[in-house]
Structures are given as structure tokens and as C-alpha cells.
Design a protein around this motif. Structure first.
Motif, PDB file in Angstrom:
ATOM      1  N   THR A  48       0.813  -1.218   0.000  1.00 25.13           N
ATOM      2  CA  THR A  48       0.000   0.000   0.000  1.00 25.13           C
ATOM      3  C   THR A  48       0.843   1.262   0.000  1.00 25.13           C
ATOM      4  OG1 THR A  48      -0.097  -0.082   2.426  1.00 25.13           O
ATOM      5  CG2 THR A  48      -1.882  -1.154   1.227  1.00 25.13           C
ATOM      6  N   ASP A  49       2.160   1.133  -0.207  1.00 27.76           N
ATOM      7  CA  ASP A  49       3.016   2.316  -0.092  1.00 27.76           C
ATOM      8  C   ASP A  49       3.079   3.131  -1.367  1.00 27.76           C
ATOM      9  OD1 ASP A  49       4.464   0.120  -1.266  1.00 27.76           O
ATOM     10  OD2 ASP A  49       6.269   1.351  -1.095  1.00 27.76           O
ATOM     11  N   ALA A  50       2.919   2.506  -2.530  1.00 30.92           N
ATOM     12  CA  ALA A  50       3.033   3.220  -3.810  1.00 30.92           C
ATOM     13  C   ALA A  50       2.317   2.437  -4.894  1.00 30.92           C
ATOM     14  CB  ALA A  50       4.508   3.426  -4.186  1.00 30.92           C
ATOM     15  N   GLU A  51       1.886   3.155  -5.935  1.00 31.73           N
ATOM     16  CA  GLU A  51       1.240   2.497  -7.059  1.00 31.73           C
ATOM     17  C   GLU A  51       2.257   1.740  -7.903  1.00 31.73           C
ATOM     18  OE1 GLU A  51      -2.642   5.273  -7.980  1.00 31.73           O
ATOM     19  OE2 GLU A  51      -0.783   5.737  -9.034  1.00 31.73           O
ATOM     20  N   PRO A  52       1.871   0.616  -8.487  1.00 25.69           N
ATOM     21  CA  PRO A  52       0.569  -0.020  -8.311  1.00 25.69           C
ATOM     22  C   PRO A  52       0.458  -0.727  -6.961  1.00 25.69           C
ATOM     23  CG  PRO A  52       1.961  -1.388  -9.696  1.00 25.69           C
ATOM     24  CD  PRO A  52       2.736  -0.137  -9.422  1.00 25.69           C
ATOM     25  N   TYR A  53      -0.674  -0.520  -6.284  1.00 22.77           N
ATOM     26  CA  TYR A  53      -0.941  -1.233  -5.048  1.00 22.77           C
ATOM     27  C   TYR A  53      -1.294  -2.677  -5.399  1.00 22.77           C
ATOM     28  CZ  TYR A  53      -1.564   3.663  -3.774  1.00 22.77           C
ATOM     29  OH  TYR A  53      -1.387   5.020  -3.615  1.00 22.77           O
ATOM     30  N   THR A  54      -0.892  -3.622  -4.551  1.00 25.27           N
ATOM     31  CA  THR A  54      -1.115  -5.027  -4.887  1.00 25.27           C
ATOM     32  C   THR A  54      -1.540  -5.831  -3.669  1.00 25.27           C
ATOM     33  OG1 THR A  54       1.227  -5.599  -4.530  1.00 25.27           O
ATOM     34  CG2 THR A  54       0.574  -4.983  -6.769  1.00 25.27           C
ATOM     35  N   LEU A  55      -2.269  -6.895  -3.938  1.00 22.04           N
ATOM     36  CA  LEU A  55      -2.578  -7.921  -2.951  1.00 22.04           C
ATOM     37  C   LEU A  55      -2.221  -9.248  -3.602  1.00 22.04           C
ATOM     38  CD1 LEU A  55      -3.873  -8.862  -0.248  1.00 22.04           C
ATOM     39  CD2 LEU A  55      -6.041  -9.057  -1.513  1.00 22.04           C
ATOM     40  N   THR A  56      -1.334 -10.026  -2.961  1.00 28.59           N
ATOM     41  CA  THR A  56      -0.844 -11.275  -3.529  1.00 28.59           C
ATOM     42  C   THR A  56      -1.087 -12.400  -2.528  1.00 28.59           C
ATOM     43  OG1 THR A  56       0.906 -10.003  -4.619  1.00 28.59           O
ATOM     44  CG2 THR A  56       1.127 -12.398  -4.611  1.00 28.59           C
ATOM     45  N   PHE A  57      -1.613 -13.531  -3.013  1.00 27.36           N
ATOM     46  CA  PHE A  57      -1.936 -14.648  -2.134  1.00 27.36           C
ATOM     47  C   PHE A  57      -2.050 -15.919  -2.976  1.00 27.36           C
ATOM     48  CE2 PHE A  57      -5.689 -12.402  -3.543  1.00 27.36           C
ATOM     49  CZ  PHE A  57      -6.540 -13.391  -3.992  1.00 27.36           C
ATOM     50  N   MET A  58      -2.348 -17.037  -2.322  1.00 27.75           N
ATOM     51  CA  MET A  58      -2.512 -18.306  -3.024  1.00 27.75           C
ATOM     52  C   MET A  58      -3.917 -18.847  -2.795  1.00 27.75           C
ATOM     53  SD  MET A  58       1.122 -20.332  -2.793  1.00 27.75           S
ATOM     54  CE  MET A  58       0.908 -20.989  -4.467  1.00 27.75           C
ATOM     55  N   LYS A  59      -4.473 -19.494  -3.812  1.00 31.59           N
ATOM     56  CA  LYS A  59      -5.803 -20.078  -3.723  1.00 31.59           C
ATOM     57  C   LYS A  59      -5.821 -21.406  -4.485  1.00 31.59           C
ATOM     58  CE  LYS A  59      -9.124 -18.919  -6.428  1.00 31.59           C
ATOM     59  NZ  LYS A  59     -10.237 -18.237  -7.124  1.00 31.59           N
ATOM     60  N   PRO A  60      -6.772 -22.274  -4.179  1.00 29.32           N
ATOM     61  CA  PRO A  60      -6.845 -23.550  -4.894  1.00 29.32           C
ATOM     62  C   PRO A  60      -7.585 -23.411  -6.222  1.00 29.32           C
ATOM     63  CG  PRO A  60      -8.529 -23.465  -3.214  1.00 29.32           C
ATOM     64  CD  PRO A  60      -7.738 -22.183  -3.082  1.00 29.32           C
ATOM     65  N   VAL A  61      -7.361 -24.378  -7.094  1.00 28.98           N
ATOM     66  CA  VAL A  61      -8.134 -24.491  -8.330  1.00 28.98           C
ATOM     67  C   VAL A  61      -8.838 -25.829  -8.306  1.00 28.98           C
ATOM     68  CG1 VAL A  61      -6.652 -22.991  -9.698  1.00 28.98           C
ATOM     69  CG2 VAL A  61      -6.095 -25.403  -9.514  1.00 28.98           C
ATOM     70  N   ASN A  62      -9.739 -26.016  -9.261  1.00 29.70           N
ATOM     71  CA  ASN A  62     -10.479 -27.277  -9.289  1.00 29.70           C
ATOM     72  C   ASN A  62     -10.365 -27.940 -10.657  1.00 29.70           C
ATOM     73  OD1 ASN A  62     -12.315 -25.879 -10.990  1.00 29.70           O
ATOM     74  ND2 ASN A  62     -13.444 -25.152  -9.205  1.00 29.70           N
ATOM     75  N   ASP A  63     -11.105 -28.974 -10.871  1.00 25.96           N
ATOM     76  CA  ASP A  63     -10.948 -29.749 -12.099  1.00 25.96           C
ATOM     77  C   ASP A  63     -11.509 -29.055 -13.335  1.00 25.96           C
ATOM     78  OD1 ASP A  63     -13.566 -29.932 -11.471  1.00 25.96           O
ATOM     79  OD2 ASP A  63     -13.663 -32.109 -11.377  1.00 25.96           O
ATOM     80  N   THR A  64     -12.082 -27.860 -13.173  1.00 31.07           N
ATOM     81  CA  THR A  64     -12.510 -27.102 -14.357  1.00 31.07           C
ATOM     82  C   THR A  64     -11.336 -26.371 -14.991  1.00 31.07           C
ATOM     83  OG1 THR A  64     -13.082 -25.123 -13.075  1.00 31.07           O
ATOM     84  CG2 THR A  64     -14.805 -26.786 -13.380  1.00 31.07           C
ATOM     85  N   VAL A  65     -10.225 -26.295 -14.262  1.00 31.50           N
ATOM     86  CA  VAL A  65      -9.024 -25.650 -14.785  1.00 31.50           C
ATOM     87  C   VAL A  65      -8.066 -26.772 -15.168  1.00 31.50           C
ATOM     88  CG1 VAL A  65      -7.247 -23.895 -14.369  1.00 31.50           C
ATOM     89  CG2 VAL A  65      -9.425 -23.772 -13.167  1.00 31.50           C
ATOM     90  N   ASN A  66      -8.225 -27.296 -16.393  1.00 35.58           N
ATOM     91  CA  ASN A  66      -7.571 -28.545 -16.748  1.00 35.58           C
ATOM     92  C   ASN A  66      -6.065 -28.449 -16.872  1.00 35.58           C
ATOM     93  OD1 ASN A  66      -7.528 -27.045 -19.063  1.00 35.58           O
ATOM     94  ND2 ASN A  66      -8.007 -28.735 -20.443  1.00 35.58           N
ATOM     95  N   ARG A  67      -5.514 -27.260 -16.917  1.00 38.11           N
ATOM     96  CA  ARG A  67      -4.063 -27.167 -17.018  1.00 38.11           C
ATOM     97  C   ARG A  67      -3.398 -26.978 -15.661  1.00 38.11           C
ATOM     98  NH1 ARG A  67      -3.223 -23.321 -22.327  1.00 38.11           N
ATOM     99  NH2 ARG A  67      -4.431 -24.561 -23.774  1.00 38.11           N
ATOM    100  N   PHE A  68      -4.185 -26.976 -14.606  1.00 37.82           N
ATOM    101  CA  PHE A  68      -3.636 -26.871 -13.262  1.00 37.82           C
ATOM    102  C   PHE A  68      -3.943 -28.121 -12.433  1.00 37.82           C
ATOM    103  CE2 PHE A  68      -3.899 -22.147 -13.899  1.00 37.82           C
ATOM    104  CZ  PHE A  68      -2.549 -21.920 -13.751  1.00 37.82           C
ATOM    105  N   PHE A  69      -5.165 -28.552 -12.453  1.00 32.98           N
ATOM    106  CA  PHE A  69      -5.629 -29.587 -11.540  1.00 32.98           C
ATOM    107  C   PHE A  69      -4.840 -30.879 -11.735  1.00 32.98           C
ATOM    108  CE2 PHE A  69      -8.965 -32.570  -9.937  1.00 32.98           C
ATOM    109  CZ  PHE A  69      -9.026 -32.068  -8.665  1.00 32.98           C
ATOM    110  N   HIS A  70      -4.435 -31.530 -10.625  1.00 36.34           N
ATOM    111  CA  HIS A  70      -3.546 -32.685 -10.755  1.00 36.34           C
ATOM    112  C   HIS A  70      -4.261 -33.943 -11.234  1.00 36.34           C
ATOM    113  CE1 HIS A  70      -5.110 -34.640  -7.184  1.00 36.34           C
ATOM    114  NE2 HIS A  70      -4.822 -33.602  -6.433  1.00 36.34           N
ATOM    115  N   LYS A  71      -5.596 -33.976 -11.209  1.00 38.78           N
ATOM    116  CA  LYS A  71      -6.367 -35.103 -11.741  1.00 38.78           C
ATOM    117  C   LYS A  71      -5.928 -36.440 -11.132  1.00 38.78           C
ATOM    118  CE  LYS A  71      -7.026 -32.695 -16.126  1.00 38.78           C
ATOM    119  NZ  LYS A  71      -6.847 -32.719 -17.580  1.00 38.78           N
ATOM    120  N   GLY A  72      -5.643 -36.421  -9.864  1.00 38.61           N
ATOM    121  CA  GLY A  72      -5.259 -37.650  -9.203  1.00 38.61           C
ATOM    122  C   GLY A  72      -3.786 -37.970  -9.259  1.00 38.61           C
TER     123      GLY A  72
END
Length: 439
Positions: free
Chosen positions: A74-98
Motif C-alpha cells: 500500500t506504499d506506492a502504485e501499483p498497489y497489490t494484494l498477492t496470495f494463493m488459492k486452490p483451483v479445481n478440475d474445471t481448470v484442466n491445465r492446473f488440476f492434478h487429476k489424481g
């Protein structure tokens, strides 16, 4: 004397004056009603837009992984928020599919790697809001016929100039280390230290955990083989270092496998770097794969294209506040600060899944507020409202310049922007919402 059946000139003038007055009043009233109706419509549209923004943000925030790092700048532009989130099987290039990570071998051809966790970044400045997430694995087997190179691609000079079909990502070492690495501490994403450590001819580097490592365009010692494929002597020959045993490297010299295979070693990219993981050996290019680089190959294709995409305009003075479970706000005074930047940002580490350490420091509520206005992106500052001598800049930017020149607190600037926008017939609303984070 008989009066003629006609109006005198005076009567006609009086009648015309009354008629014009009535028409003026009617026109003014109609314009007021029309203008009021237009502003009402603008406000309704802004509320619909605010609802769409909330739904979009909420889908990210509710799925934020509490066991992994997050960062708010929040100190200077561009302001950013960075974090991690899960994906599901609708994102076929990420999901490990077992396919579990324990079966993954990064040194084997035609073996795609999948993940359930990705990096997400919000970025906002100058009235616009953007979002990006970890780059898709465009090198998966079967995704593009004729391009089944798998994950292991150290062969440089030829492949780095060969885009995959219509994808603007050349097929070279930049397609290694795509899979995001879950990190409990943000320093392993951002990297620490002012210097970027180079990679020597043996694949060695002075970088320790969380230190920055240089990224290059190609791998040296690559040449065509008799079968038409490109061979790299560092990896592909029986005499390659990682297959050669010596006194200091009884199990083989694997330094190239820790660095060169991910980052190359020839033609360094100035605005790119990888980060050494906590084990002190492996690297990740998570930040580079998300933010991107301006470096291009011989065809002008971006080697590491940015994944940040514009989403919304009309957002001004966005503020994000984080609150812990005890109701206290997380500030730069009580953060983890793993990147040692002091009051410049809020850096919160993930909860230790075994001990629960850090649970009391994680946010449970995110509150964001902002001004949302209807000033069209295409509306130009024809009247040079900010008196800067430029009449073809966006009107929203000109109003912002005037507001910032007036100074004041954030709340005062919000009310000032509303007032200035209204002069041009544009409506504005203030949005304040809270979202509960996932546990």
C-alpha cells in the motif's frame, strides 16, 4: 366604436412572451427530469457493477489459503494484494487429476506436472483494477499436437524461438518451472536482497534460501543431433555432469539440475529473476511467471508474458484492511515482514499445518472500500479541466489530478472526486464491504 376581432400588437407581444416563458420553464423542467433520470440510471448501473466486483473479489478472498503467504502493498502504485488459492478440475491445465506430486519427475520427458494451488495478484492504480494468476502450463502433453516436449526442455537456441501454435509463449526453458510452489513465507515468492545472483558455467550460484537468481534466455552447449533433435551436452549426453561422479559430487554434479534447467545460463534477462526455495537447492519462477518480463526472443515473442489483465475501471481510492480473529487490524507494526521492507507493505506468513503457529496473526476479515464512478474511459478532458495543457487525456485522470492537488484525507478526496465528477454529469457511489476469509 366597434373593436376589431383581432389582438393588438401589445397583446401579441405579451402572449408571445408568456408562451416563450412557459416553454422555457417546461424545457428546463424536462431537462431536470431527464438529467435526474439519467443520474438515477447511472447510480443503478454503478450498483450493478459494484455487485459484480464484489462477487469477483469474494470468489478469490473466500478461497484464500490460510496456510500460505499473503502480501498487501500500500506504499506506492501499483498497489497489490498477492496470495494463493486452490483451483479445481474445471481448470484442466492446473488440476492434478489424481496425479500426486510424489510421482512427478522433473527430469523425464513428456511428464506434465499439475497443481492444486496457484498464485493470485490484484493490482490497482489510476482508477483501474487488474488481476492475474499463475501461468497455465502450455506445454502439457496432448494439448498441442506435434509439440509433446513435456516439461524438460533445456534445449535452447532452436526451441526458444519456436512458439507453440498460436500461443505467444515460445517453447524453451521458460516452459520449465511453471508449476506454482506453495510458500508459507512471502519472501520465497518475492525474493530478498538487492542483488541478483548469477549462474556460473557449472550451474553454481551464491544464492541462498529466498535469494534472487538470474534468469537467462537460453542454455549453452546445445546443437543439432543426427536424428534432427536438439541436444544439450549439459543434460543429454552420457558424460553430462549430473551423470558424472567425482569426489565432491559422489552422486553426480546436480547443480545444473537445480539451476540451469530452470533458468538457463546464456544471455541474461535484465528484468527477470527466480527465487531460491527454502531447501536451499531448488528454484521457483512463480513471480516471473505471474508478473512477466519485457524480454522477447528472436521473433519478438515474449519469453515470460505477464498474466495481469485489466478487469474494472472507475475504481478510485481503493483501501483494503485486514482484521484478525480478535478484531484487531493487521498493520505494518504487527506483520511478519519476511521481506524486510518495514512500513512499505503488510506481509503475513501462513499457518504452520503441524503446530498451528501463526494462527493468531492471520486475517479472518477483509474490508475493502472505494469510490466507484461512471466517468467513461473514453471521455476526454476536452476542456483541460486540470489546466495541464493536455486535452486528450482521460477526463477521469484530469479529475484525479485536480482532487490530488487539493489534498486532504482519503475521505475528503472521495467527496471531492464526487463533486468534480458531478459537474460533468457523472454519478459516483461509495462502496464499503467486508468479506470473511476461508479458514
Amino acid at each position: 366604436m366597434i373593436r376589431p376581432n383581432a389582438f393588438t400588437l401589445v397583446e401579441l407581444l405579451v402572449s408571445m412572451a408568456l408562451f416563450v416563458t412557459l416553454m422555457g420553464v417546461s424545457a428546463y423542467s424536462f431537462m431536470r427530469v431527464s438529467s435526474g433520470g439519467e443520474k438515477t440510471l447511472q447510480v443503478l448501473q454503478l450498483h450493478n457493477k459494484a455487485d459484480a466486483i464484489l462477487r469477483y473479489m469474494e470468489s478469490d478472498v473466500r478461497n484464500m489459503q490460510q496456510s500460505l503467504a499473503m502480501h498487501l502493498r500500500t506504499d506506492a502504485e501499483p498497489y497489490t494484494l498477492t496470495f494463493m488459492k486452490p483451483v479445481n478440475d474445471t481448470v484442466n491445465r492446473f488440476f492434478h487429476k489424481g496425479k500426486t506430486l510424489s510421482t512427478y519427475n522433473i527430469y523425464k520427458d513428456n511428464y506434465p506436472r499439475f497443481t492444486d494451488i496457484i498464485w493470485v495478484r490484484w493490482s490497482w492504480e489510476d482508477g483501474s483494477f487488474s488481476r492475474g494468476q499463475s501461468r497455465n502450463n502450455t506445454n502439457m502433453v496432448g494439448e498441442f499436437p506435434g509439440h509433446n516436449e513435456g516439461v524438460y526442455i533445456p534445449r535452447s537456441r532452436t526451441f526458444v524461438r519456436t512458439p507453440i501454435q498460436n500461443q505467444r509463449v515460445p517453447n524453451g526453458i521458460q516452459n520449465n518451472a511453471i508449476t506454482p510452489t506453495p510458500q508459507r513465507e512471502y519472501k520465497f515468492f518475492e525474493g530478498v536482497g538487492a542483488s541478483v545472483n548469477g549462474i556460473d558455467a557449472n550451474g553454481g550460484t551464491n544464492a541462498g534460501p529466498a535469494n534472487k537468481v538470474a534468469v537467462y534466455k537460453t542454455v549453452s552447449d546445445s546443437y543439432p543431433s543426427p536424428n534432427g533433435k536438439t541436444v544439450c551436452s549439459i543434460f543429454d549426453l552420457p558424460s553430462s555432469p549430473w551423470r558424472s561422479h567425482s569426489t565432491p559430487f559422489l552422486g553426480g554434479d546436480v547443480r545444473h539440475l537445480h539451476t540451469t534447467i530452470e533458468c538457463g545460463n546464456d544471455d541474461q534477462i535484465a528484468d527477470a529473476y527466480a527465487v531460491r526455495n527454502a531447501d536451499g537447492k531448488m528454484l521457483n519462477k512463480d513471480r516471473l511467471n505471474l508478473i512477466g518480463s519485457d524480454a522477447v526472443d528472436g521473433n519478438g515473442d515474449l519469453l515470460y508474458p505477464s498474466q495481469m489483465n485489466f478487469l474494472f475501471d472507475g475504481i478510485e481510492f481503493l483501501s483494503i484492511e485486514l482484521y484478525r480473529r480478535d478484531g484487531k487490524q493487521i498493520t505494518t507494526a504487527n506483520e511478519d515482514d519476511t521481506i524486510n521492507d518495514g512500513a512499505d507493505s503488510i506481509d503475513v506468513s501462513g499457518i504452520d499445518p503441524l503446530t498451528g503457529d501463526g494462527y493468531d496473526k492471520r486475517p479472518s476479515i477483509m474490508r475493502f472500500s472505494y469510490l466507484l464512478h461512471s466517468v467513461d474511459r473514453e471521455q476526454r478532458d476536452i476542456e483541460d479541466y486540470d489546466l495541464d495543457g493536455v486535452s486528450d487525456e482521460p477526463l477521469a485522470s484530469a479529475i484525479r489530478t485536480v482532487v490530488n492537488a487539493e489534498g486532504g484525507t482519503r475521505l475528503e478526496k472521495i467527496h471531492s472526486y464526487k463533486r468534480h465528477a458531478l459537474k460533468f454529469g457523472f454519478a459516483s457511489i461509495v462502496i464499503s464491504q467486508s468479506v470473511q476469509l476461508g479458514l
